[in-house]
Design a protein around this motif. Structure first.
Motif, PDB file in Angstrom:
ATOM      1  N   SER A 188     -71.448  81.659 -29.685  1.00 54.41           N
ATOM      2  CA  SER A 188     -70.206  82.444 -29.729  1.00 54.41           C
ATOM      3  C   SER A 188     -69.774  82.708 -31.174  1.00 54.41           C
ATOM      4  N   PHE A 189     -70.158  81.815 -32.109  1.00 48.01           N
ATOM      5  CA  PHE A 189     -69.801  82.025 -33.520  1.00 48.01           C
ATOM      6  C   PHE A 189     -70.444  83.312 -34.062  1.00 48.01           C
ATOM      7  N   ARG A 190     -71.648  83.600 -33.620  1.00 48.16           N
ATOM      8  CA  ARG A 190     -72.368  84.775 -34.115  1.00 48.16           C
ATOM      9  C   ARG A 190     -71.811  86.072 -33.534  1.00 48.16           C
ATOM     10  N   HIS A 191     -71.109  85.993 -32.413  1.00 48.36           N
ATOM     11  CA  HIS A 191     -70.626  87.202 -31.758  1.00 48.36           C
ATOM     12  C   HIS A 191     -69.134  87.431 -31.936  1.00 48.36           C
ATOM     13  N   VAL A 192     -68.484  86.585 -32.715  1.00 47.96           N
ATOM     14  CA  VAL A 192     -67.050  86.755 -32.974  1.00 47.96           C
ATOM     15  C   VAL A 192     -66.889  87.504 -34.285  1.00 47.96           C
ATOM     16  N   HIS A 193     -66.193  88.641 -34.249  1.00 42.78           N
ATOM     17  CA  HIS A 193     -65.973  89.458 -35.439  1.00 42.78           C
ATOM     18  C   HIS A 193     -64.472  89.697 -35.618  1.00 42.78           C
ATOM     19  N   GLY A 194     -64.133  90.199 -36.801  1.00 40.62           N
ATOM     20  CA  GLY A 194     -62.728  90.524 -37.074  1.00 40.62           C
ATOM     21  C   GLY A 194     -61.948  89.374 -37.638  1.00 40.62           C
ATOM     22  N   MET A 195     -62.575  88.290 -38.026  1.00 35.58           N
ATOM     23  CA  MET A 195     -61.898  87.134 -38.604  1.00 35.58           C
ATOM     24  C   MET A 195     -62.514  86.840 -39.967  1.00 35.58           C
ATOM     25  N   ALA A 196     -61.675  86.408 -40.884  1.00 34.98           N
ATOM     26  CA  ALA A 196     -62.175  86.000 -42.192  1.00 34.98           C
ATOM     27  C   ALA A 196     -63.154  84.847 -42.021  1.00 34.98           C
ATOM     28  N   LYS A 197     -64.098  84.764 -42.938  1.00 35.22           N
ATOM     29  CA  LYS A 197     -65.157  83.778 -42.775  1.00 35.22           C
ATOM     30  C   LYS A 197     -64.633  82.351 -42.766  1.00 35.22           C
ATOM     31  N   GLY A 198     -63.715  82.045 -43.685  1.00 40.67           N
ATOM     32  CA  GLY A 198     -63.152  80.690 -43.743  1.00 40.67           C
ATOM     33  C   GLY A 198     -62.329  80.375 -42.501  1.00 40.67           C
ATOM     34  N   ARG A 199     -61.537  81.348 -42.072  1.00 41.26           N
ATOM     35  CA  ARG A 199     -60.702  81.139 -40.880  1.00 41.26           C
ATOM     36  C   ARG A 199     -61.575  80.956 -39.634  1.00 41.26           C
ATOM     37  N   LYS A 200     -62.645  81.719 -39.567  1.00 40.85           N
ATOM     38  CA  LYS A 200     -63.544  81.632 -38.426  1.00 40.85           C
ATOM     39  C   LYS A 200     -64.186  80.250 -38.347  1.00 40.85           C
ATOM     40  N   ARG A 201     -64.641  79.732 -39.479  1.00 38.86           N
ATOM     41  CA  ARG A 201     -65.232  78.401 -39.484  1.00 38.86           C
ATOM     42  C   ARG A 201     -64.217  77.336 -39.069  1.00 38.86           C
ATOM     43  N   PHE A 202     -63.030  77.489 -39.620  1.00 36.54           N
ATOM     44  CA  PHE A 202     -61.982  76.513 -39.289  1.00 36.54           C
ATOM     45  C   PHE A 202     -61.664  76.532 -37.789  1.00 36.54           C
ATOM     46  N   ALA A 203     -61.575  77.724 -37.184  1.00 38.06           N
ATOM     47  CA  ALA A 203     -61.260  77.850 -35.756  1.00 38.06           C
ATOM     48  C   ALA A 203     -62.328  77.187 -34.905  1.00 38.06           C
ATOM     49  N   PHE A 204     -63.611  77.347 -35.243  1.00 36.20           N
ATOM     50  CA  PHE A 204     -64.667  76.770 -34.434  1.00 36.20           C
ATOM     51  C   PHE A 204     -64.753  75.262 -34.608  1.00 36.20           C
ATOM     52  N   VAL A 205     -64.405  74.772 -35.784  1.00 35.70           N
ATOM     53  CA  VAL A 205     -64.352  73.313 -35.967  1.00 35.70           C
ATOM     54  C   VAL A 205     -63.270  72.699 -35.088  1.00 35.70           C
ATOM     55  N   VAL A 206     -62.080  73.355 -35.043  1.00 35.69           N
ATOM     56  CA  VAL A 206     -60.990  72.856 -34.197  1.00 35.69           C
ATOM     57  C   VAL A 206     -61.392  72.902 -32.728  1.00 35.69           C
ATOM     58  N   ARG A 207     -62.068  73.990 -32.320  1.00 34.02           N
ATOM     59  CA  ARG A 207     -62.501  74.094 -30.920  1.00 34.02           C
ATOM     60  C   ARG A 207     -63.503  72.990 -30.573  1.00 34.02           C
TER      61      ARG A 207
ATOM     62  N   GLY B 139     -53.312  78.344 -32.312  1.00 32.06           N
ATOM     63  CA  GLY B 139     -52.670  78.974 -33.467  1.00 32.06           C
ATOM     64  C   GLY B 139     -53.630  79.598 -34.436  1.00 32.06           C
ATOM     65  N   VAL B 140     -54.751  78.930 -34.709  1.00 31.99           N
ATOM     66  CA  VAL B 140     -55.669  79.446 -35.704  1.00 31.99           C
ATOM     67  C   VAL B 140     -56.356  80.726 -35.230  1.00 31.99           C
ATOM     68  N   ARG B 141     -56.401  80.940 -33.918  1.00 32.48           N
ATOM     69  CA  ARG B 141     -57.017  82.150 -33.387  1.00 32.48           C
ATOM     70  C   ARG B 141     -56.006  83.287 -33.236  1.00 32.48           C
ATOM     71  N   ARG B 142     -54.774  82.960 -33.004  1.00 38.91           N
ATOM     72  CA  ARG B 142     -53.770  83.979 -32.732  1.00 38.91           C
ATOM     73  C   ARG B 142     -52.981  84.400 -33.966  1.00 38.91           C
ATOM     74  N   ILE B 143     -52.893  83.549 -34.958  1.00 42.60           N
ATOM     75  CA  ILE B 143     -52.053  83.822 -36.132  1.00 42.60           C
ATOM     76  C   ILE B 143     -52.945  83.862 -37.371  1.00 42.60           C
ATOM     77  N   ALA B 144     -52.917  85.036 -38.118  1.00 43.03           N
ATOM     78  CA  ALA B 144     -53.702  85.179 -39.354  1.00 43.03           C
ATOM     79  C   ALA B 144     -52.830  84.810 -40.541  1.00 43.03           C
ATOM     80  N   LEU B 145     -53.099  83.730 -41.195  1.00 41.07           N
ATOM     81  CA  LEU B 145     -52.314  83.238 -42.317  1.00 41.07           C
ATOM     82  C   LEU B 145     -53.081  83.452 -43.635  1.00 41.07           C
ATOM     83  N   PRO B 146     -52.398  83.843 -44.750  1.00 46.79           N
ATOM     84  CA  PRO B 146     -53.047  83.960 -46.080  1.00 46.79           C
ATOM     85  C   PRO B 146     -53.306  82.582 -46.662  1.00 46.79           C
TER      86      PRO B 146
END
Length: 934
Positions: A22-41, A842-849
């Motif tokens: 699923s990590f390879r097919h998720v787009h539209g997220m910053a690279k760092g945020r994407k990694r963080f979201a999958f670690v939390v999951r 939160g990490v998936r729904r809210i984009a934080l700088p």
């Protein structure tokens, strides 16, 4: 940490694979945020998988906890109970630093006498238990559940091992699987004291008249001695013979024969020279002797034998009885195939007798019939009783028929004597129940009021229409006991005033008073007489036979009502509903009429017409009842229905000269009643059933041998077994086939008295056919023997790796396997997963700088010295600008740059500098004004 279901951990593999794909097919997220979201999951799902695997933490137990189980049942002599207490007390005084002990006392039920604790004295055993039974298994289970965490465990039972309920070996097997050893200290009579008990009385289930048979009495004795065996049948001594008892069990045989048919009770009593307890010296059994049908007829006037003679002409054996002669034991009703109440008042039947008759009809197939009169049905006080449930007609008639509107005022004595309890219930509560039953009987158009009378009169339920009966009953329940005695004169004055204001056509006043405590009687007769002149009737109910009964009886006679003597307060509901029904003119319908016969009724076979009747008791038909005859108003006259295994009949007119004068000389009178009796009489089964019942501790064991008419064993049977208990309750027993024609079952039998066991089968026409037998518990099983059951205690200790203890210190020895304390950790993992879940969402729904946030956070965390230097540069620049404003600048004298120092210049400003600064400012302002004017 260990896992109870480690296979769940394999779910981590598909979890990692799924997240990677699923990590390879998720787009539209910053690279760092994407990694963080999958670690939390991954953390969230991993916590849930670990929780499914059942994580546990284990640590070895330290120290010991011993639970002492003290047997307080009656089979343990007092001296042995004291020895057990001394043993436990010495053990408690020897407890070490890491040792604890608790105490449980048990009899019929176990109770915790002392929770696990450290060294102390036992003191007095304060726990009160029922000593008439012994449940060792429950005590073991309670001890197993009471051990504290982190300790080794041991159970020490101090008992004679004579359990009467439960299964101690089953409880011991559970303790063995839990690693809890069970030690024992044997108590009980070792044989030094002589004790004799009757263990069983065995007799044939069924016999024929004048056929000899043997009765076997099994006696247990702790020593060899002589004794006398007495055998009685139905309370009459049959034989008394000297016998010799061996040490142990002795079987004694007595031969007898019976001339009369019926269900006969045999009782054997042993009298020995040396005997510790004579409560266990009785054994009972039953023999059913077959012959022609036998019927019990009960009537208020036993001297009138019109009905009994008519039944005897048809070949039926009839026992005729009156008030006070109704049987009171379950087995006595089994002697009859039918019971007939012929104008017999409910006041002559105790509540327990009603329940036993109900059980005999429902569970044993005994027929029942009620014949009308002034003492039957509703006017006889049967409303709301168990007998009313048996009848095929409904006594609650005011709800369905039209009667004159009625007002009833009930004045209840609430003096101190009404607070006394009867069978555990205060008398005032029984009086309130009687008033409530009267309310239920009345129609919504009637009016009722209830007041309590003592030194004052208070209406708990003021006169009101019965639109909402539940609300009125709720008001009646507020009736409370006051003080003093009932003041009769104020009571009848209030009754007169209240009833004169009532608009109903029928007005009735009921005064319920203590038969031995009626105050202020003077003037009551005149008030009641005035009420009678105003067509207000007065009835009086005396609770108890005392000095004031004659006064209440005279008052009821003057008031045109009825007098009732309630020797027991539990008779009040039947009395008051009976009086309300009669005095409200809703119980008896008078007037000559010819019965209407319904075609097809078997009872009327061969009867084309009948003479007229003069009156009948008002009733209503039940939905499932078969109506054979009706009155001129189509009310039930003859009704029949099936009630349980038995058949019940109601004839609402009487069988005496008062209402059925024309019937008595009618030639069809004996035929009618003979056919009515045949419709309800108990029927014998088609097949043969040899039923044996025996007592096995607190359970009854049933063995049924079933044969067909040719004597072949039945390989399948549709027979049902019902058991009627001594209190009149019923129990269904399921039989299990053990072989061809052999079926067994069991049921709870802890209640003392006689148990009637009935085997019922249906013939091809659907009629229930029954065969009954029974057994009796003359004394609790706890008194059966005082000899210790050492084999049971030894088996328990052997199964759990325990020992027999002789010294208190043995109870405190280290257990071979102290075990481990286990704590389940899955709730912790679930809690952590719940904490991680908001971050996963939160990490998936809210984009934080995150980069800017981290930069600002780092800036805030930099050393404070750099911040101070920056501030000094700013201050230096400000001072340089100030100096330029204070003096003119020239090319020859440039202003030197300001170099920050480690310390700010804190020297005071000279007055010259201040003056110069003020002069320069003035000149600049003056030049600005001039330019403005130009």
């Amino acid at each position: 940490m260990r896992f109870t279901d480690p296979l769940y951990l394999l779910l981590l593999l598909p979890l990692v694979a799924g997240l990677w794909l699923s990590f390879r097919h998720v787009h539209g997220m910053a690279k760092g945020r994407k990694r963080f979201a999958f670690v939390v999951r991954f953390i969230l799902a991993g916590l849930l998988i670990f929780a499914l695997a059942g994580p546990e933490s284990r640590r070895p137990n330290v120290g010991l906890c011993t639970m002492f189980l003290l047997d307080r049942s009656d089979s343990v002599p007092d001296a042995e109970k004291q020895r057990a207490e001394k043993f436990v007390d010495e053990a408690l005084k020897q407890l070490g630093k890491d040792q604890q002990a608790g105490v449980i006392a048990f009899g019929r039920e176990p109770v915790v006498d002392a929770a696990p604790g450290g060294r102390r004295d036992l003191g007095r055993v304060l726990s009160q238990v029922d000593g008439s039974a012994s449940d060792l298994a429950s005590a073991i289970r309670l001890a197993s559940a009471g051990f504290p965490d982190g300790k080794g465990r041991r159970i020490v039972v101090l008992t004679d091992g004579n359990e009467t309920s439960g299964d101690a070996m089953e409880a011991a097997s559970v303790s063995a699987s839990d690693g809890i050893p069970i030690d024992f200290v044997q108590l009980g009579n070792s044989g030094a004291v002589a004790e004799v008990s009757v263990l069983d009385l065995q007799a044939p289930t069924e016999m024929r008249t004048d056929q000899p048979f043997d009765i076997r009495v099994l006696v247990d004795s702790t020593k060899e001695q002589d004794a006398v065996l007495a055998l009685d049948r139905d309370g009459t001594l049959v034989k008394e013979t000297p016998v010799h008892l061996n040490a142990g069990r002795t079987a004694l045989i007595v031969t007898d024969k019976v001339a009369g048919v019926g269900f006969h009770r045999y009782r054997a009593t042993i009298r020995a020279k040396e005997d510790l307890d004579n409560r266990n010296n009785v054994g009972m059994g039953f023999v059913s002797v077959k012959g022609k049908s036998k019927v019990l007829v009960m009537q208020e006037n036993p001297n009138s034998s019109l009905l009994a003679q008519a039944l005897r002409k048809s070949g039926v054996d009839v026992d005729l009885g009156g008030p006070g002669s109704l049987p009171s034991r379950p087995e006595e009703f089994q002697s009859y195939d039918a019971i007939i109440f012929n104008d017999f008042n409910a006041d002559s039947v105790q509540p327990l007798q009603m329940k036993l008759i109900q059980a005999a009809v429902r569970d044993s197939g005994v027929g029942f019939a009620m014949i009308g009169g002034e003492n039957s049905f509703l006017p006889g006080g049967y409303y709301g009783t168990p007998i009313a449930d048996v009848l095929p007609v409904d006594l609650n008639i005011r709800q369905r028929k039209s009667f004159p509107s009625t007002s009833i005022c009930i004045m209840i004595d609430v003096s101190g004597s009404m607070g006394m309890e009867e069978d555990g219930i205060p008398k005032v509560r029984l009086a309130a129940k009687a008033a409530s039953e009267t309310v239920k009987l009345m129609s919504p158009l009637d009016r009722v009021g209830v007041a309590g009378s003592t030194d004052g009169i208070e209406f708990v339920a003021p006169m009101q229409p019965l639109v909402n009966k539940e609300a009125v009953i709720g008001q009646i329940e507020r009736l409370q006991v006051g003080g003093g005695g009932i003041f009769c004169k104020p009571s009848v004055d209030v009754g007169e005033k209240t009833m004169l204001a009532e608009p109903s056509q029928v007005k009735h006043f009921i005064m319920l008073a203590d038969g031995d405590d009626c105050d202020m009687q003077e003037g009551c007769d005149a008030v009641v007489a005035r009420m009678r002149a105003e067509k207000i009737t007065t009835s009086c109910v005396a609770i108890g036979d005392g000095k004031d009964v004659a006064f209440l009886q005279r008052l009821a006679a003057i008031g045109g009502g009825r007098f009732y003597l309630a020797k027991r307060a539990n008779q009040l509901p039947a009395i008051m509903t009976q009086d309300a029904a009669v005095m409200s003119r809703s119980a008896i319908e008078e007037g000559v009429f010819y019965p209407k016969m319904v075609a097809g009724e078997e009872i009327l076979r061969g009867i084309d017409s009948t003479p007229p009747l003069r009156a009948y008791d008002l009733t209503d038909s039940r939905p499932l009842a078969r109506i054979g005859m009706k009155t001129k108003k189509d009310d039930p006259l003859l009704a029949v229905w099936q009630y349980g295994l038995g058949t019940s009949l109601a004839f609402t007119s009487d069988a005496q000269a008062r209402w059925a004068q024309a019937w008595i000389g009618w030639e069809g009178f004996p035929t009618f009643w003979a056919q009515a009796l045949r419709a309800i009489v108990r029927r014998a089964p088609l097949n043969q059933y040899d039923v044996k019942v025996r007592d096995d501790g607190a359970r009854g064991q049933i063995e049924v041998k079933a044969f067909d008419a040719l004597g072949n064993p039945l390989t399948a049977t549709n027979a049902a077994v019902r058991v009627s208990t001594p209190s009149g309750d019923t129990r269904e027993v399921t039989l299990n086939q053990q072989g061809p024609g052999l079926y067994t079952g069991s049921f709870d039998a802890a209640e003392l008295g006689s148990y009637i066991v009935t085997v019922a089968e249906k013939d091809p026409s659907g009629v229930e056919r029954v065969s009954s037998t029974g057994f009796s518990l003359p004394y609790p099983a706890e008194y059966r023997t005082t000899r210790p059951n050492r084999p049971l205690l030894a088996r328990m200790a052997d199964q759990t790796k325990g020992v027999e203890e002789s010294q208190p210190s043995q109870a405190l020895r280290t257990v071979p396997n102290p075990g481990e304390s286990i704590s389940e950790l899955w709730p912790l993992f679930i809690f952590l997963a719940a904490l991680v879940l908001p971050f996963d969402v939160g990490v998936r729904r809210i984009a934080l700088p995150l980069k800017e946030i981290f930069a600002k956070a780092w800036a805030r965390l930099r050393p404070t010295r750099q911040k101070t230097a920056t501030q000094q540069v700013v201050v230096g620049r400000l001072q340089q600008a100030k100096q330029r404003a204070q003096r003119p600048t020239s090319e020859n004298h440039p202003i030197p740059p300001i170099v920050p120092t480690s310390e700010p210049d804190r020297r005071p400003v000279s007055p010259t500098s201040t003056s110069t600064s003020g002069s320069a400012s003035s000149k600049l302002l003056e030049a600005k004004r001039k330019r403005g004017q130009d």
